[in-house]
Design a protein around this motif. Sequence first.
Motif, PDB file in Angstrom:
ATOM      1  N   LYS A   1       0.828  -1.188   0.000  1.00 60.47           N
ATOM      2  CA  LYS A   1       0.000   0.000   0.000  1.00 60.47           C
ATOM      3  C   LYS A   1       0.872   1.251   0.000  1.00 60.47           C
ATOM      4  O   LYS A   1       1.837   1.344   0.758  1.00 60.47           O
ATOM      5  N   LYS A   2       0.539   2.214  -0.832  1.00 58.98           N
ATOM      6  CA  LYS A   2       1.264   3.468  -0.870  1.00 58.98           C
ATOM      7  C   LYS A   2       0.691   4.410   0.182  1.00 58.98           C
ATOM      8  O   LYS A   2      -0.505   4.679   0.196  1.00 58.98           O
ATOM      9  N   ARG A   3       1.556   4.868   1.061  1.00 60.35           N
ATOM     10  CA  ARG A   3       1.111   5.764   2.119  1.00 60.35           C
ATOM     11  C   ARG A   3       0.856   7.156   1.554  1.00 60.35           C
ATOM     12  O   ARG A   3       1.714   7.738   0.900  1.00 60.35           O
ATOM     13  N   GLU A   4      -0.328   7.681   1.793  1.00 58.06           N
ATOM     14  CA  GLU A   4      -0.685   9.008   1.326  1.00 58.06           C
ATOM     15  C   GLU A   4      -0.285  10.041   2.379  1.00 58.06           C
ATOM     16  O   GLU A   4      -0.702   9.965   3.523  1.00 58.06           O
ATOM     17  N   SER A   5       0.524  11.003   1.969  1.00 55.65           N
ATOM     18  CA  SER A   5       0.932  12.063   2.890  1.00 55.65           C
ATOM     19  C   SER A   5      -0.195  13.075   3.028  1.00 55.65           C
ATOM     20  O   SER A   5      -0.895  13.366   2.057  1.00 55.65           O
TER      21      SER A   5
ATOM     22  N   LYS B   1      14.300  10.105  -0.695  1.00 55.84           N
ATOM     23  CA  LYS B   1      14.422   8.810  -0.026  1.00 55.84           C
ATOM     24  C   LYS B   1      15.879   8.480   0.270  1.00 55.84           C
ATOM     25  O   LYS B   1      16.773   8.729  -0.549  1.00 55.84           O
ATOM     26  N   GLN B   2      16.102   7.941   1.432  1.00 53.50           N
ATOM     27  CA  GLN B   2      17.385   7.389   1.841  1.00 53.50           C
ATOM     28  C   GLN B   2      17.118   6.094   2.605  1.00 53.50           C
ATOM     29  O   GLN B   2      16.135   6.007   3.360  1.00 53.50           O
ATOM     30  N   PHE B   3      17.967   5.104   2.416  1.00 51.11           N
ATOM     31  CA  PHE B   3      17.791   3.802   3.066  1.00 51.11           C
ATOM     32  C   PHE B   3      16.432   3.194   2.740  1.00 51.11           C
ATOM     33  O   PHE B   3      15.813   2.520   3.562  1.00 51.11           O
ATOM     34  N   GLY B   4      15.927   3.528   1.548  1.00 55.27           N
ATOM     35  CA  GLY B   4      14.707   2.912   1.066  1.00 55.27           C
ATOM     36  C   GLY B   4      13.411   3.539   1.517  1.00 55.27           C
ATOM     37  O   GLY B   4      12.338   3.006   1.233  1.00 55.27           O
ATOM     38  N   LYS B   5      13.460   4.683   2.194  1.00 56.00           N
ATOM     39  CA  LYS B   5      12.207   5.317   2.624  1.00 56.00           C
ATOM     40  C   LYS B   5      12.381   6.834   2.704  1.00 56.00           C
ATOM     41  O   LYS B   5      13.519   7.331   2.771  1.00 56.00           O
TER      42      LYS B   5
ATOM     43  N   ILE C   1      12.919  10.546   3.834  1.00 53.77           N
ATOM     44  CA  ILE C   1      13.630  11.031   5.018  1.00 53.77           C
ATOM     45  C   ILE C   1      12.675  11.667   6.024  1.00 53.77           C
ATOM     46  O   ILE C   1      13.029  11.846   7.189  1.00 53.77           O
ATOM     47  N   ALA C   2      11.452  12.009   5.588  1.00 55.21           N
ATOM     48  CA  ALA C   2      10.455  12.531   6.529  1.00 55.21           C
ATOM     49  C   ALA C   2      10.071  11.488   7.580  1.00 55.21           C
ATOM     50  O   ALA C   2       9.481  11.839   8.607  1.00 55.21           O
ATOM     51  N   SER C   3      10.396  10.225   7.352  1.00 59.25           N
ATOM     52  CA  SER C   3      10.061   9.180   8.316  1.00 59.25           C
ATOM     53  C   SER C   3      11.099   9.064   9.433  1.00 59.25           C
ATOM     54  O   SER C   3      10.899   8.322  10.380  1.00 59.25           O
ATOM     55  N   PHE C   4      12.201   9.807   9.316  1.00 62.45           N
ATOM     56  CA  PHE C   4      13.242   9.728  10.333  1.00 62.45           C
ATOM     57  C   PHE C   4      12.946  10.672  11.493  1.00 62.45           C
ATOM     58  O   PHE C   4      12.477  11.802  11.293  1.00 62.45           O
ATOM     59  N   GLN C   5      13.252  10.260  12.690  1.00 63.85           N
ATOM     60  CA  GLN C   5      12.895  11.029  13.881  1.00 63.85           C
ATOM     61  C   GLN C   5      13.558  12.406  13.909  1.00 63.85           C
ATOM     62  O   GLN C   5      12.917  13.412  14.242  1.00 63.85           O
ATOM     63  N   LEU C   6      14.844  12.468  13.584  1.00 62.95           N
ATOM     64  CA  LEU C   6      15.543  13.746  13.657  1.00 62.95           C
ATOM     65  C   LEU C   6      14.999  14.740  12.636  1.00 62.95           C
ATOM     66  O   LEU C   6      14.911  15.945  12.912  1.00 62.95           O
ATOM     67  N   ILE C   7      14.622  14.264  11.459  1.00 62.35           N
ATOM     68  CA  ILE C   7      14.030  15.146  10.445  1.00 62.35           C
ATOM     69  C   ILE C   7      12.693  15.672  10.947  1.00 62.35           C
ATOM     70  O   ILE C   7      12.387  16.872  10.828  1.00 62.35           O
ATOM     71  N   GLN C   8      11.883  14.791  11.506  1.00 65.66           N
ATOM     72  CA  GLN C   8      10.587  15.235  12.031  1.00 65.66           C
ATOM     73  C   GLN C   8      10.775  16.257  13.153  1.00 65.66           C
ATOM     74  O   GLN C   8       9.992  17.207  13.281  1.00 65.66           O
TER      75      GLN C   8
END
Length: 449
Positions: free
Chosen positions: A56-60, A334-338, A340-347
Motif C-alpha cells: 500500500k502506498k502511504r498518502e501524505s 528517499k534514503q535507506f529505502g524510505k 527522510i520525513a520518516s526519520f525522527q531527527l528530520i521530524q
Amino acid sequence: MFKKIKNILSLLKSVDLEQIQKISQKIDLPAVMASVSKMDDKQLKMLNKMLTSGGKKRESPPINADFYGVETKLNPEDRALQLKVRAFLEAEIKPLVNNYWLHDEFPFEIIPKLAELNICGYTYEGYGCAGGTSLMDGIIAAEFGRIDPSIATFLGVQSGLAMGSIYLCGSEEQKAEWLPRMQQMQVIGAFGLTEPEIGSGAAGGLTTTCKKTEQGWVLNGQKKWIGNSTFSDITIIWARDLDDGEVKGFIVKKENPGFEVEKIKGKMALRIVQNGLITMKDCVVPESDRLALANSFKDTAKVLQMTRAGVAWMAVGCARGAYENALAYTLERKQFGKPIASFQLIQNHLVEMLSNLTAMQTLVFRLSEMQDADELRDEHASLAKVFCSLRTRDIVSKAREVMGGNGILLEYNVARFLADAEAIYSYEGTKEINSLIVGRSITGISAFV
C-alpha cells in the motif's frame, strides 16, 4: 490450535508454490512455521498487518503551514483575495524568480501584471486605493514573501515606504498628483533614508542636507541601499535642514539635475531588488515637491512604524516558503529505502520550524488587529520585527539542513530564502535597535547612546 493454523494459512494463501520454494532456499520455513504457531491472536494480527501493508502506498497529508488555522479568521472576501494573490504568484512569479535572482536583475514585465491585482496602497483611503485593513495588507505581504522576498520588498517600497510617505506627510495636492498613478504602478517610487555612514542613527545624524534658497531647496549628500532607486520615477529623500536642524522630506524626480544613482552590485541577498547609491550635488527641488507635513524625524518615524509591521509579515512569508519547500522535499527524498520525513531527527526539525512559524503567524495577526484598531505603538511593531526576523533565520537554516547538499541549490528554492532572510533581519531597523525600542518601553529607560 485449529484457529492458529487457520490464521497461518490465511497469511500464506496469497503465496504460490513457486514463491514458497524460493523462500525455502533463503529461510528455514519449518522453524518459521513453528514460531508462528506459538503466536497469540494479537501477535498474528500484527504479523498480518506487516505482511499486507507493504504494497500500500502511504498518502501524505496535504502541506498545511497554517497549523492553527489563522487564515480561517479571514472573512470570505479577504480569503478570496488571498487565494487570488497566491494563485497569481504561483503562476506568474514563482517560475521566473530563481533566474532573475541569479542574474541580479529585475523582471520589469511583471509590473503591469502586479498593477492588475489592484493591491498597491491597499490600506489607504481614496486615490484609487482599496481602503482595506492592515490585517489583509499583512496577509498579502506574507503571500509575496512566501514566493519571493525580493518581489515582496519591491512592493513594500512602492506601496508602503514611498506611497506611505506621501499619504502621511504630503499635501492634498501632492497626494492627488502622485498616489493614483503610483497605485496603478504607472509611477514607481523609492525611499531614501539610509546613508553610507548612517543607518541606525538616522533619527539624529543624517548627513544629507537641505537648504531653502530663492531657487528652491538645495539637497546635498548620499543615500545608500535604496531599493527600486535604479529605475524609480521618484524618490522620497529625507534630509536635515541646515537652518533649523530638523529632518524634512522631498519628492525628487529621477531627471532632477544633480541627482545620480549607481547600482549596488555584489549582494548575496534580495538580489532581484535593485538597490542604489544616490548622490546629490546641489540638487534643486521646488517647494511644491517638499512634503508639506514632514517637519521632523517624528514624521519619518510614522512611515517606518507603519511599514515595520509589514516587514514582520514578510518575514513570516519567507519562513513559510522555506518550511513548505523543505517539508515537500523530505516527503519525496528517499534514503535507506524510505522518505527522510520518516526519520525522527528530520521530524524534530520540521516540528521546530512549524512551532516558530505558528508563533510568528499568531503574533503578526494580533499586531495587525492592533493596527486596525489604532492601538499600534512603535514598540509593538519593533517587537514583531525582532521576533519574526530572528525566528525566520532559524527556520530557513533548518530548512536548508533537512535538505542536505541540495539545500544550497537554487532549483530547490530554499537557498534563496536562506540568503534573503539575512537582509530581512537587518533592514527596517536591526534587531539591536528594535530591541532597544522595546526595552525603553518596558523599563522606562532609554539605552540609546
